[in-house]
Design a protein around this motif. Structure first.
Motif, PDB file in Angstrom:
ATOM      1  N   LYS A 143      46.330  54.215  37.900  1.00 44.64           N
ATOM      2  CA  LYS A 143      47.608  54.393  37.858  1.00 44.64           C
ATOM      3  C   LYS A 143      47.826  55.002  36.353  1.00 44.64           C
ATOM      4  N   GLY A 144      47.744  56.257  36.335  1.00 47.33           N
ATOM      5  CA  GLY A 144      47.927  56.731  34.821  1.00 47.33           C
ATOM      6  C   GLY A 144      46.528  56.400  34.137  1.00 47.33           C
ATOM      7  N   ARG A 145      46.642  55.876  32.953  1.00 47.59           N
ATOM      8  CA  ARG A 145      45.608  55.323  32.286  1.00 47.59           C
ATOM      9  C   ARG A 145      45.054  54.171  32.458  1.00 47.59           C
ATOM     10  N   ARG A 146      45.680  53.671  33.608  1.00 50.09           N
ATOM     11  CA  ARG A 146      45.408  52.229  33.494  1.00 50.09           C
ATOM     12  C   ARG A 146      44.724  51.844  34.993  1.00 50.09           C
ATOM     13  N   ARG A 147      43.970  50.889  35.136  1.00 51.47           N
ATOM     14  CA  ARG A 147      43.380  50.338  36.542  1.00 51.47           C
ATOM     15  C   ARG A 147      43.900  49.199  36.923  1.00 51.47           C
ATOM     16  N   TYR A 148      44.518  49.278  38.253  1.00 54.84           N
ATOM     17  CA  TYR A 148      45.063  48.051  38.882  1.00 54.84           C
ATOM     18  C   TYR A 148      43.868  47.529  39.862  1.00 54.84           C
ATOM     19  N   PHE A 149      43.393  46.323  39.622  1.00 56.82           N
ATOM     20  CA  PHE A 149      42.265  45.847  40.360  1.00 56.82           C
ATOM     21  C   PHE A 149      42.799  44.923  41.622  1.00 56.82           C
ATOM     22  N   SER A 150      42.239  45.030  42.542  1.00 55.78           N
ATOM     23  CA  SER A 150      42.616  44.294  43.748  1.00 55.78           C
ATOM     24  C   SER A 150      41.361  43.187  44.542  1.00 55.78           C
ATOM     25  N   ALA A 151      41.386  42.256  44.925  1.00 55.98           N
ATOM     26  CA  ALA A 151      40.476  41.522  45.506  1.00 55.98           C
ATOM     27  C   ALA A 151      40.279  41.849  47.021  1.00 55.98           C
ATOM     28  N   ARG A 152      39.052  41.862  47.393  1.00 57.45           N
ATOM     29  CA  ARG A 152      39.073  42.170  48.840  1.00 57.45           C
ATOM     30  C   ARG A 152      39.078  41.005  49.744  1.00 57.45           C
ATOM     31  N   GLU A 153      39.441  41.064  50.763  1.00 57.06           N
ATOM     32  CA  GLU A 153      39.688  39.837  51.803  1.00 57.06           C
ATOM     33  C   GLU A 153      38.352  38.939  51.581  1.00 57.06           C
ATOM     34  N   PRO A 154      38.702  37.350  51.505  1.00 53.83           N
ATOM     35  CA  PRO A 154      37.549  36.605  51.252  1.00 53.83           C
ATOM     36  C   PRO A 154      36.263  36.766  52.334  1.00 53.83           C
ATOM     37  N   GLU A 155      36.836  37.255  53.487  1.00 56.78           N
ATOM     38  CA  GLU A 155      35.324  37.358  54.444  1.00 56.78           C
ATOM     39  C   GLU A 155      34.326  38.511  53.984  1.00 56.78           C
TER      40      GLU A 155
END
Length: 246
Positions: free
Chosen positions: A62-74
């Motif tokens: 997003k613009g100059r930044r990165r937004y991290f997300s966790a994948r599902e625990p499976e």
């Protein structure tokens, strides 16, 4: 216990803390993740890169930044399954190609064909070698000479030896030197009667190996394992001949 499982998947405690933080936060910037996980920002970034390569986390620029997300625990189960498949493939390569190739490097006979073992831990290694090698044979059977004085020391470090032998369908023929000794399931026993005391000794013949176990002192067992088809064959002939005569 949980941390041991995560470690098997290649996730150290900091990575686990970061993953847990991401699950709770949702898509977040590195600074937010680091604060929630209690891990410094530089380490958080390196852990996120590693987990991204493992497929545990994803990111969205997003613009100059990165937004991290966790994948599902499976995804953790998928990691374990992938690791199991790689391990099974490696075991197949070891059995079918690598180990045979390495054996071809060995000379027909050398000092390396004779191994020495001491104490309870050493005797346990020898007994496990017997189970593993004989258990892998098409006709799982081995032969032993055994005297009464050795019996109290033989299975002390490996009390479940006989139970494991029976569970794996391994048969044993034993010639007992002197009195004593009891027949168990999948075993046959014959006796050589003697007069007077006998020395502590146990000889296992499981071609291409022979194991000779004795006592160096009253309570200290030692073993010599000879890896030689010729020696094992000669010992087997002696055993079979005596077996028929008893």
């Amino acid at each position: 216990m949980d941390q041991e499982i995560f470690a098997q998947l290649g996730l150290d405690p900091r990575s686990v803390a970061i993953y847990r933080a991401l699950l709770a936060l949702g898509p977040s910037a590195i600074r937010t993740i680091a604060e929630r996980a209690g891990v410094n920002r530089g380490t958080t970034y390196e852990c996120l890169k590693a987990m991204q390569q493992q497929g545990v986390v994803t990111y969205l620029p997003k613009g100059r930044r990165r937004y991290f997300s966790a994948r599902e625990p499976e995804v953790l189960l998928q990691l374990a399954e992938d690791k199991q498949k790689r391990l099974e493939l490696a075991m197949g390569q070891l059995k079918n190609r690598i180990i045979p190739d390495l054996h071809h490097l060995k000379p027909d006979f050398s000092a390396a064909n004779v191994q020495f073992f001491e104490g309870d831990a050493g005797i346990e290694q020898v007994l496990r070698d017997i189970l593993n090698r004989v258990g892998a044979q098409q006709d799982p059977v081995y032969s032993v000479f055994s005297s009464k004085p050795i019996r109290a020391h033989l299975y002390r470090p490996f009390p479940t030896f006989t139970a494991q032998r029976i569970a794996r369908g391994i048969r044993v023929r034993a010639i007992a030197i002197g009195d004593g000794g009891e027949s168990a399931e999948l075993s046959e026993r014959k006796w050589i009667r003697t007069e007077g005391p006998v020395d502590a000794a146990y000889i296992a013949i499981y071609p291409p190996r022979c194991a000779i176990i004795s006592l160096a002192s009253d309570n200290y067992p030692t073993a010599v394992v000879i890896d030689s088809r010729e020696v094992a064959a000669a010992q087997q002939i002696i055993f079979d001949t005596l077996w028929r005569l008893l």
